[in-house]
Motif scaffolding. Sequence first.
Motif, PDB file in Angstrom:
ATOM      1  N   LEU A  76      -1.889   3.340   3.089  1.00 41.41           N
ATOM      2  CA  LEU A  76      -1.024   4.442   3.516  1.00 41.41           C
ATOM      3  C   LEU A  76      -1.836   5.720   3.431  1.00 41.41           C
ATOM      4  O   LEU A  76      -2.500   5.974   2.426  1.00 41.41           O
ATOM      5  N   ALA A  91       1.250  -1.762  -0.970  1.00 35.17           N
ATOM      6  CA  ALA A  91       0.008  -1.139  -0.492  1.00 35.17           C
ATOM      7  C   ALA A  91      -1.155  -1.434  -1.431  1.00 35.17           C
ATOM      8  O   ALA A  91      -0.991  -1.516  -2.645  1.00 35.17           O
ATOM      9  N   ALA A 111       7.825   2.540   4.196  1.00 40.84           N
ATOM     10  CA  ALA A 111       6.466   2.422   4.744  1.00 40.84           C
ATOM     11  C   ALA A 111       5.670   1.319   4.048  1.00 40.84           C
ATOM     12  O   ALA A 111       4.591   0.957   4.513  1.00 40.84           O
TER      13      ALA A 111
END
Length: 146
Positions: free
Chosen positions: A16, A78, A73
């Motif tokens: 990200l 991540a 997201a």
Amino acid sequence: MFKNSHLTRKKRRTALVIGCGRLGANLAGSLCDKGYDTIVIDKDETAFGQLPDNFSGYQITGDGTDKNLLEKAGIGNADMVIAATERDNINSLVCQMAGRIYQVPDVYMRLNDPNMEDIIEGYGIRVIYPFRLSVNEFERLSHAKA
């Protein structure tokens, strides 16, 4: 014997990038080249125009400090978060959330004011200083010609 190919494939790493200025946009392109699934978040939709032609990731218009947006997201899965806005306070907040709440393994923060480094000390956040990098590159280039 039946072999399920999606179980044998290696998981792609996810990154990200918060902030799509010159630094964030170029880092996002570089991460795509390295095989990362890359998600870029910026408040200003027009900022995505700075993404290089090789960018093959996702763009999200919104506030990169919004916990709900970060979760949508995929911050929880991540492998890397890069806070690359031009505002040190925003970058600090995003990185502390990434490291402390979501335990993202690799967290990078753009920092303009070296005096703010004390705020993030001990959290495993790696700092990128554009000013220092420019000075160091000038030193390297100027000594090479001497």
